[in-house]
Scaffold this active site. Structure first.
Site, PDB file in Angstrom:
ATOM      1  N   HIS A 147      20.495  55.768 -13.603  1.00 52.64           N
ATOM      2  CA  HIS A 147      19.109  55.052 -13.934  1.00 52.64           C
ATOM      3  C   HIS A 147      19.194  54.564 -15.207  1.00 52.64           C
ATOM      4  O   HIS A 147      18.201  54.484 -15.919  1.00 52.64           O
ATOM      5  CB  HIS A 147      18.006  56.279 -13.957  1.00 52.64           C
ATOM      6  CG  HIS A 147      18.028  57.112 -12.716  1.00 52.64           C
ATOM      7  ND1 HIS A 147      16.926  56.770 -11.615  1.00 52.64           N
ATOM      8  CD2 HIS A 147      18.661  58.169 -12.232  1.00 52.64           C
ATOM      9  CE1 HIS A 147      17.222  57.543 -10.505  1.00 52.64           C
ATOM     10  NE2 HIS A 147      18.291  58.492 -11.063  1.00 52.64           N
ATOM     11  N   SER A 180      24.196  30.126 -31.684  1.00 49.15           N
ATOM     12  CA  SER A 180      22.674  29.889 -31.375  1.00 49.15           C
ATOM     13  C   SER A 180      22.504  28.309 -32.313  1.00 49.15           C
ATOM     14  O   SER A 180      23.235  28.458 -33.204  1.00 49.15           O
ATOM     15  CB  SER A 180      21.928  30.884 -31.735  1.00 49.15           C
ATOM     16  OG  SER A 180      20.540  30.260 -32.093  1.00 49.15           O
ATOM     17  N   LYS A 211      23.903  34.624 -34.767  1.00 43.22           N
ATOM     18  CA  LYS A 211      24.043  34.801 -33.010  1.00 43.22           C
ATOM     19  C   LYS A 211      25.441  34.693 -32.521  1.00 43.22           C
ATOM     20  O   LYS A 211      26.057  33.715 -32.767  1.00 43.22           O
ATOM     21  CB  LYS A 211      23.173  34.184 -32.226  1.00 43.22           C
ATOM     22  CG  LYS A 211      21.475  34.447 -32.544  1.00 43.22           C
ATOM     23  CD  LYS A 211      21.413  35.813 -32.101  1.00 43.22           C
ATOM     24  CE  LYS A 211      21.378  36.038 -30.416  1.00 43.22           C
ATOM     25  NZ  LYS A 211      20.256  35.268 -29.946  1.00 43.22           N
ATOM     26  N   GLU A 236      26.550  35.886 -18.742  1.00 40.04           N
ATOM     27  CA  GLU A 236      24.909  35.475 -18.534  1.00 40.04           C
ATOM     28  C   GLU A 236      24.963  34.364 -17.387  1.00 40.04           C
ATOM     29  O   GLU A 236      24.326  34.458 -16.474  1.00 40.04           O
ATOM     30  CB  GLU A 236      24.436  35.032 -19.739  1.00 40.04           C
ATOM     31  CG  GLU A 236      23.698  36.068 -20.610  1.00 40.04           C
ATOM     32  CD  GLU A 236      23.417  35.542 -21.935  1.00 40.04           C
ATOM     33  OE1 GLU A 236      22.149  35.583 -22.027  1.00 40.04           O
ATOM     34  OE2 GLU A 236      23.982  34.944 -22.794  1.00 40.04           O
TER      35      GLU A 236
END
Ligand code: ARG
Length: 463
Positions: free
Chosen positions: A159, A280, A286, A293
């Site tokens: 979980h 970024s 970043k 992704e």
């Protein structure tokens, strides 16, 4: 192109509407199959000659003509024509143009229906091997990581909550198993699809003297398909292949999700090499995990392609229907997506670094040895359900005090159960917990070490 120039033009009076030619053409994607089409045609022609349907001379000019066409396609000098619809007719028309009447004999005892089924099966057969090789590279990367990080611990999750401490290598080898199953699936898929449909002709077979078995053998098939009607409309093999691809991509997606989480500041478990991240355009600090992704995102199109294929055959009457031409684009896209995802994932893993200190630190909080305490009580003859309750109450006590189980004194622990003795601290330690899980397939160090050795053996890596 006028109707009479078409290979099927005899029955037609006028030319095909250009809108129809554009709508029905598949050459812009099925040209990918040219090598299989040519190989199949050569085998077919050889069999026709063997059965007296071509002279030796005709066979030779067909083989040479097909070779020259293949060379031109290889070189990029062949001109594909949309008005010739597909790869089969583009090649056949070029053959007739190059060698004359002998070329027009090639299509005896054959239909495009069994021809495309043949090409597609041969192509997917190779793709099963190709994807299996790429999966092996990913498995290798996991094996090397499992060896490198052997002995280090991390939290295991259920979980997404800290559950029990495990060896990092155990977590890594879970993926080794998943990708290993994927390889087996491609192997099984290949076995079922490796039967030749050629000679089923349009759908009823042929009255011409042919030898399907001979063609099958020369093309490396394990045999021939049994029913001509089934074979001309069957795309089970393509659906099964797409299903294998989908499961692989889902595995990659789950792995990607973990990499995204683990590389976040919140987890800080891994460092993805700079070469596999991007920045970024606005936030200078970043470093984004774009590769995992994108792999996760690309799962959508792979699942979508599987849906396209199963919807395509739903409700199709036997046998061949033109709908089936729609089987190729989704599958080609799936193959490209899964191949590129697997190869980049292998590279990323080869350059992945784990922050073992952070991972170990994370096992120290969250009462991760609670199950060990319950098991300890079971060994002292406390029924498991009762032990579960005792430990639950001890955890509440810890939460109130703001400490972990291992921080409780012996006296405090004994308030929850009098059977607890000094040796309890061995099971409350992370290392003790991990080491104790020696059941087959468990995370105990001895088991994990065996698993690493086994993986190395399978991958042909010698320590
Ligand atoms: N391009 C077709 C396909 O991919 C080949 C078979 C066409 N057969 C036909 N009878 N029109 O399905």
């Amino acid at each position: 192109m006028s109707g009479s120039e078409k290979l099927w033009g005899g029955r037609f009076h006028g030319a095909t509407a250009s809108s129809v030619e554009a709508f029905t053409a598949s050459i812009h994607y099925d040209s990918r199959l040219y090598k299989y089409d040519i190989r199949g045609s050569k085998a077919h022609a050889t069999m026709l000659a063997e059965n007296g349907l071509l002279t030796g001379e005709e066979l030779k000019s067909i083989i040479d003509g097909l070779s020259s066409i293949e060379q031109d396609i290889d070189d990029g000098t062949f001109e594909f024509k949309a008005e010739l619809e597909d790869i089969h007719m583009n090649i056949e028309k070029a053959l007739v143009d190059r060698i004359g009447p002998a070329g027009a004999k090639l299509h005896s005892a054959r239909s495009r229906n069994d021809q495309i089924a043949l090409d597609f099966r041969m192509y997917l057969r190779d793709q099963c091997d190709h994807l299996s090789d790429l999966l092996e590279q990913v498995q290798k990367a996991f094996t090397l990581l499992a060896r490198k990080y052997l002995g280090h611990v991390m939290p295991g999750y259920t979980h997404l909550q800290r559950a029990q401490p495990v060896m990092i290598s155990h977590h890594l080898l879970a993926y080794f198993e998943m990708f290993g199953r994927d390889r087996h699936r491609f192997g099984d898929c290949k076995k079922r699809l490796n039967l030749s449909p050629l000679g089923c002709a349009a759908m009823a077979g042929t009255g011409l003297p042919i030898n399907r078995e001979m063609v099958a053998e020369s093309l490396g098939f394990d045999g021939v398909t049994a029913n001509s009607m089934d074979s001309s409309g069957d795309r089970d093999f393509a659906i099964e292949f797409a299903n294998c691809c989908t499961i692989t991509q889902l595995h990659l997606s789950r792995l990607s999700e973990e990499l995204v989480l683990w590389s976040s500041k919140e987890f800080s478990f891994v460092e993805i090499d700079d070469r596999f991240c991007t920045g970024s355009s606005i936030m200078p600090q970043k470093k984004n995990p774009d590769i995992p992704e994108l792999i996760r995102g690309k799962s959508g199109r792979v699942v979508g392609s599987l849906m396209s294929l199963i919807t395509l055959v739903k409700g199709l009457p036997l046998t061949y229907n033109r709908d089936l031409q729609e089987d190729k684009e989704p599958l080609f896209d799936t193959i490209d997506t899964v191949s590129s995802s697997l190869s980049i994932m292998a590279e990323l893993l080869e350059n992945l670094r784990f922050r073992t200190g952070v991972m170990e630190e994370a096992t120290r909080t969250g009462f991760m040895t609670a199950t060990d305490l319950a098991d300890y009580l079971v060994l002292k003859n406390v029924p498991f359900r009762e032990a579960h309750g005792i430990v639950g109450r001890a955890v509440v006590g810890c939460i109130e005090k703001g400490c972990e189980l291992v921080d409780l004194s012996l006296q405090e622990l004994q308030e929850f159960s009098p059977v607890i003795e000094k040796d309890v601290y061995e099971v409350l330690s992370v290392q003790g917990s991990v080491n104790s899980r020696t059941s087959t397939g468990g995370t105990g160090i001895t088991r994990v070490e065996e698993a690493v050795i086994q993986a190395e053996k399978l991958m042909g890596i010698s320590e």
